[in-house]
Design an enzyme around this catalytic site. Structure first.
Site, PDB file in Angstrom:
ATOM      1  N   LYS A   1     -17.244  -0.481   6.319  1.00 53.73           N
ATOM      2  CA  LYS A   1     -17.759  -1.512   5.372  1.00 53.73           C
ATOM      3  C   LYS A   1     -19.150  -1.671   5.409  1.00 53.73           C
ATOM      4  O   LYS A   1     -19.808  -1.557   4.134  1.00 53.73           O
ATOM      5  CB  LYS A   1     -17.322  -2.881   5.736  1.00 53.73           C
ATOM      6  CG  LYS A   1     -17.286  -4.126   4.617  1.00 53.73           C
ATOM      7  CD  LYS A   1     -16.837  -5.466   4.916  1.00 53.73           C
ATOM      8  CE  LYS A   1     -16.768  -6.350   3.755  1.00 53.73           C
ATOM      9  NZ  LYS A   1     -16.085  -7.265   4.320  1.00 53.73           N
TER      10      LYS A   1
ATOM     11  N   MET B   1      24.803   8.089   1.689  1.00 55.54           N
ATOM     12  CA  MET B   1      24.706   9.126   2.250  1.00 55.54           C
ATOM     13  C   MET B   1      25.157   8.999   3.623  1.00 55.54           C
ATOM     14  O   MET B   1      25.453   9.936   4.222  1.00 55.54           O
ATOM     15  CB  MET B   1      23.201   9.964   2.224  1.00 55.54           C
ATOM     16  CG  MET B   1      23.202  11.362   2.555  1.00 55.54           C
ATOM     17  SD  MET B   1      24.467  12.512   1.653  1.00 55.54           S
ATOM     18  CE  MET B   1      23.225  13.126   0.318  1.00 55.54           C
TER      19      MET B   1
ATOM     20  N   PHE C   1     -10.992  -7.176  14.035  1.00 54.54           N
ATOM     21  CA  PHE C   1      -9.967  -7.978  13.157  1.00 54.54           C
ATOM     22  C   PHE C   1      -9.766  -6.696  12.216  1.00 54.54           C
ATOM     23  O   PHE C   1     -10.556  -6.045  11.396  1.00 54.54           O
ATOM     24  CB  PHE C   1     -10.565  -9.204  12.376  1.00 54.54           C
ATOM     25  CG  PHE C   1      -9.385  -9.606  11.228  1.00 54.54           C
ATOM     26  CD1 PHE C   1      -8.371 -10.029  11.438  1.00 54.54           C
ATOM     27  CD2 PHE C   1      -9.893  -9.470  10.050  1.00 54.54           C
ATOM     28  CE1 PHE C   1      -7.160 -10.421  10.643  1.00 54.54           C
ATOM     29  CE2 PHE C   1      -8.783 -10.030   9.024  1.00 54.54           C
ATOM     30  CZ  PHE C   1      -7.713 -10.478   9.534  1.00 54.54           C
ATOM     31  N   GLN C   2      -8.479  -6.548  11.923  1.00 49.15           N
ATOM     32  CA  GLN C   2      -7.876  -5.489  10.813  1.00 49.15           C
ATOM     33  C   GLN C   2      -8.282  -4.032  11.326  1.00 49.15           C
ATOM     34  O   GLN C   2      -8.734  -3.254  10.375  1.00 49.15           O
ATOM     35  CB  GLN C   2      -8.152  -5.782   9.594  1.00 49.15           C
ATOM     36  CG  GLN C   2      -7.104  -7.005   9.015  1.00 49.15           C
ATOM     37  CD  GLN C   2      -7.029  -7.213   7.650  1.00 49.15           C
ATOM     38  OE1 GLN C   2      -7.969  -7.136   6.905  1.00 49.15           O
ATOM     39  NE2 GLN C   2      -6.103  -7.720   7.306  1.00 49.15           N
TER      40      GLN C   2
ATOM     41  N   GLU D   1       0.959  -1.287   0.028  1.00 44.40           N
ATOM     42  CA  GLU D   1      -0.023   0.090  -0.035  1.00 44.40           C
ATOM     43  C   GLU D   1       0.667   1.499   0.223  1.00 44.40           C
ATOM     44  O   GLU D   1       0.484   2.301  -0.562  1.00 44.40           O
ATOM     45  CB  GLU D   1      -0.965  -0.260   1.232  1.00 44.40           C
ATOM     46  CG  GLU D   1      -1.936  -1.107   1.033  1.00 44.40           C
ATOM     47  CD  GLU D   1      -1.853  -2.372   1.705  1.00 44.40           C
ATOM     48  OE1 GLU D   1      -0.470  -2.599   1.879  1.00 44.40           O
ATOM     49  OE2 GLU D   1      -2.502  -3.267   1.766  1.00 44.40           O
TER      50      GLU D   1
END
Lengths: 560, 171
Positions: free
Chosen positions: A160, A466, A110-111, A48
């Protein structure tokens, strides 16, 4: 119509053509609705974070709002770095995330994660939609907020059950936000004051930043008419073409000697669309000590006076202000000033060390010459990024995409994907470091899936270069955890595993042929340039230093 | 470092207070007190807070507040202003003599006794926060058991008011 369908309809009405995203449980209704739409493309990424950077790359390259989509919890949290990056570099992005159903919000479902809470400080605004009928308004507001004023990311968190709910409302055209009225025009009297100060200045410089990317045309006219020396910050490269004789390069930590000296001696700075970040100013108390007039043009009032006191503050849209300044400007009588600047340029131009091995700067310069500075250049973060800023002659606005404020390693590949989607017919050239590239290299799959003809140039020095450079200069050569070469993958084999053509370049004499092969390849290509392991970005002003302490060349012990 | 009292009109949305306080924390602004309540305008709440800072800090506080989408209006009450705070103070008390002394102190501060128990008295006092500071200081000798303060409320004196219709310079 369901909430999920309403969201997509609202996106289409905002002119959205493409979404960068990754599905998951709590966003499945939207993905199901997407399956039925032919007028919305979806680019499936493999993580993502890449959806966020790709949306940002798309936005920066096109000037339009980029859209990213993810599921709840881990999906949304993976967007966090990309949102913070977009916030810092004022990039218009709308992120749509799934959320657990409203009935279980707050129960550690959940999630589940408090995504609006987490993203509050790193978005321009965010929404948690609890009523399906708010959806069209929220989407319209999100796009308006993201794109206007100082652009930035806006997140919409979508439970949802709201996606599944029946929607019967209409889609508003107008947005009514009583607390948000972005300024468009500057104050005409401040413009007059700025023009008068410009006329009176003996040693003026123009500094342009990322906020000026949409104002390149009037700014170029202003430079042309007035003859003012122009400097572009990392985000401002391409606003004034690199081959314009009045362009002095980049200021700050790895800026050119001439740009930094010009700022150090300037009596007037006209700053447009920049925020005087610490990488530009160094020690504030010693920044531009001879400055009498700072004209600070920014659309965000909070940027004016945040770091430096502006003598002539000018809140307004860069293009509007630059247009007025270009109209009112007269040729400046600054011949002595220009003589001084030319002397600085001649005394200390950007140099590439004489070495037998292949060097990053040479690779970038060769690509610059071969593309005439006309490619859309994207970078990761690190030494290669600074080399690209120094040595790629950016000719066009919106054509140098790099993570400046947040300095996000791994920005490059996904941002290049977004840029290529935004500008399909153009050459998108990614310069990345071996370290930076490995932070998002899974997106080679996305490049392969859509055959995006991104030219991926890995400047592979086998180090976190760097960090290693700072260890050289400030930590007595103690190379703590920066060595990668012993465990880097074979990038050619890796590319081939994704079905992408690849090549390796190890010596100077192979360079011209390799550059031609990369640029002439029709589709994507990965090129692993094995550059000298211990290189340094110079000039350099140490963090918190001033132009007086510029290190022009590597210290002797760094030389091989 | 001057003491400033700032009022903010905000849209009465969920989390709007979190947005404001998280911004203060993130930008390192040190808030001395904070009070929130509804206004006579539907959907509009008013927040007042006290902050210490030089002119530059206060300017940034105002500008950063204005960047928040749900902030409708920000005013630093830098002219003549009314400033009031309400406090409840519970004090330990032993014997009739102490009770009388405490009553006298309360009268001097125009505090009211709002609850009486065998060994404790609770006062309600309102006024400028500095006055409440002094009142509590006077009581420490007796043993302050508990305090609760609302934080300062502020308003300009005279006819100046926080108007909504003013166009906000947002970003």
């Amino acid at each position: 119509m369901t909430g999920a369908e309403a969201v997509l309809e609202a996106l289409r009405r905002q002119g959205v053509e493409v979404i960068f995203g990754h599905p998951g449980g709590a966003i499945m209704p939207v993905y199901d609705a997407l399956y039925k739409r032919r007028d919305l493309h979806h680019v499936l990424v493999r993580h993502e974070q890449a959806a966020g950077h790709a949306a940002a790359g798309y936005a920066r390259a096109s000037g339009r709002v980029g859209v990213a989509m993810a599921t709840s919890g881990p999906g949304a949290l993976n967007l966090v770095t990309a949102l913070a990056d977009a916030m810092m570099d004022a990039t218009p992005v709308v992120a749509i995330t799934g959320q657990v159903p409203t009935a279980v919000v707050g129960t550690d479902a959940f999630q589940e994660a408090d995504v609006t809470g987490v993203t509050m400080p790193i978005t321009k605004h965010n929404y948690l939609v609890t009523d399906v009928h708010d959806l069209p308004r929220v989407v319209a507001e999100a796009f308006y907020i993201a794109a206007t004023g100082r652009p930035g990311p806006v997140l919409i968190d979508l439970p949802k059950d709201v996606q599944n709910a029946e929607f019967t409302g209409s889609f508003p055209e107008a947005v009514d936000l009583p607390g948000y009225k972005p300024v468009q025009k500057g104050h005409p009297r401040q413009v007059e004051k700025a023009l008068a100060a410009l006329r009176a200045a003996e040693r003026p410089v123009l500094m342009v930043g990322g906020g000026a990317q949409g104002a390149a045309e009037p700014i170029r006219r202003l430079v042309e008419r007035s003859g003012i020396p122009a400097i572009g910050t990392l985000q401002g490269l391409g606003v004034v073409a690199a081959d314009d004789p009045r362009f002095l390069g980049m200021p700050g930590m790895h800026g050119t000697y001439a740009a930094n000296q010009a700022i150090h001696q300037a009596d007037l700075i006209l700053g447009i669309g920049l925020r005087f970040d610490d990488r530009v100013t160094g020690d504030l108390s010693r920044f531009a000590p001879k400055l009498r007039t700072l004209i600070h043009v920014n659309i965000d009032p909070a940027e004016i006076g945040k770091v430096l006191k502006a003598h002539i503050p000018l809140v307004g849209d860069a293009a509007w202000v630059a247009e007025r300044l270009a109209e009112g400007a007269e040729p400046l009588a600054i011949e002595d000033w220009w003589r001084q600047i030319r002397a600085w340029q001649q005394a200390h131009p950007l140099r590439i060390p004489e070495r037998p091995e292949l060097q990053s700067q040479e690779v970038i310069r060769a690509f610059g010459e071969a593309t005439g500075g006309e490619a859309v250049v994207v970078t990761g973060v690190g030494q290669h990024q600074m080399f690209a800023a120094q040595f790629y002659p950016v000719k066009r606005p919106r054509s140098f995409l790099t993570s400046g404020g947040l300095g996000t390693m791994g920005f490059g590949l996904p941002a290049a994907i977004g840029a290529q989607v935004a500008r399909p017919g153009e050459t998108v050239l990614l310069f990345d470091g071996d370290g930076s590239f490995q932070m998002t290299l899974q997106e080679l799959a996305t490049v392969a899936k859509y055959r995006l003809p991104v030219k991926i140039v890995i400047l592979n020095n086998g180090f976190l270069g760097m960090v290693r450079q700072w260890q050289d200069l400030f930590y007595d050569d103690r190379y703590s955890e920066v060595f990668l070469a012993d465990s880097n993958p074979d990038f050619v084999k890796l590319a081939e595993a994704y079905g992408l053509p690849a090549l390796r370049v190890e010596a100077k004499d192979e360079l011209p042929g390799a550059v031609a092969r990369v640029l002439e390849s029709e589709g994507p290509v990965v090129a692993d340039f094995r550059v000298v392991p211990e290189e340094g970005v110079f000039p350099m002003i140490p963090a918190g230093g001033s132009a007086e302490e510029m290190i022009l060349e590597p210290p002797k012990e760094v030389e091989p | 470092m001057k003491r400033h009292l700032v009022s903010v009109l905000v849209e009465d949305h969920p989390r709007v207070l979190t947005r404001i306080t998280s911004m203060f924390a993130r930008r390192g602004f040190n808030i001395d007190s904070l009070a929130v309540g509804r206004t006579h305008l539907p959907g509009v709440s008013r927040i007042s807070f006290v902050v210490y800072g030089d002119d530059r800090t206060i300017e940034q506080v105002e500008k950063q507040l204005n960047r928040l989408i749900e902030v409708l209006k920000v005013v630093d009450h830098d002219g003549p202003r009314l400033e009031r705070e309400l406090a409840l103070v519970k004090v330990r008390v032993e014997g009739i003599e102490e009770r009388l002394e405490l009553k006298e102190i309360a009268e001097a501060f125009r505090a009211r006794i709002v609850d009486v128990a065998r060994s404790a008295l609770t006062f309600e006092v309102s006024g400028h926060p500095a006055k409440i500071d002094r009142f509590i200081e006077e009581l420490t000798h007796y043993g302050v058991l508990e305090t609760m303060r609302t934080g300062a409320l502020g308003m300009d004196r005279g006819e100046r008011v926080l108007k909504l219709r003013a166009r906000k310079e947002a970003i």
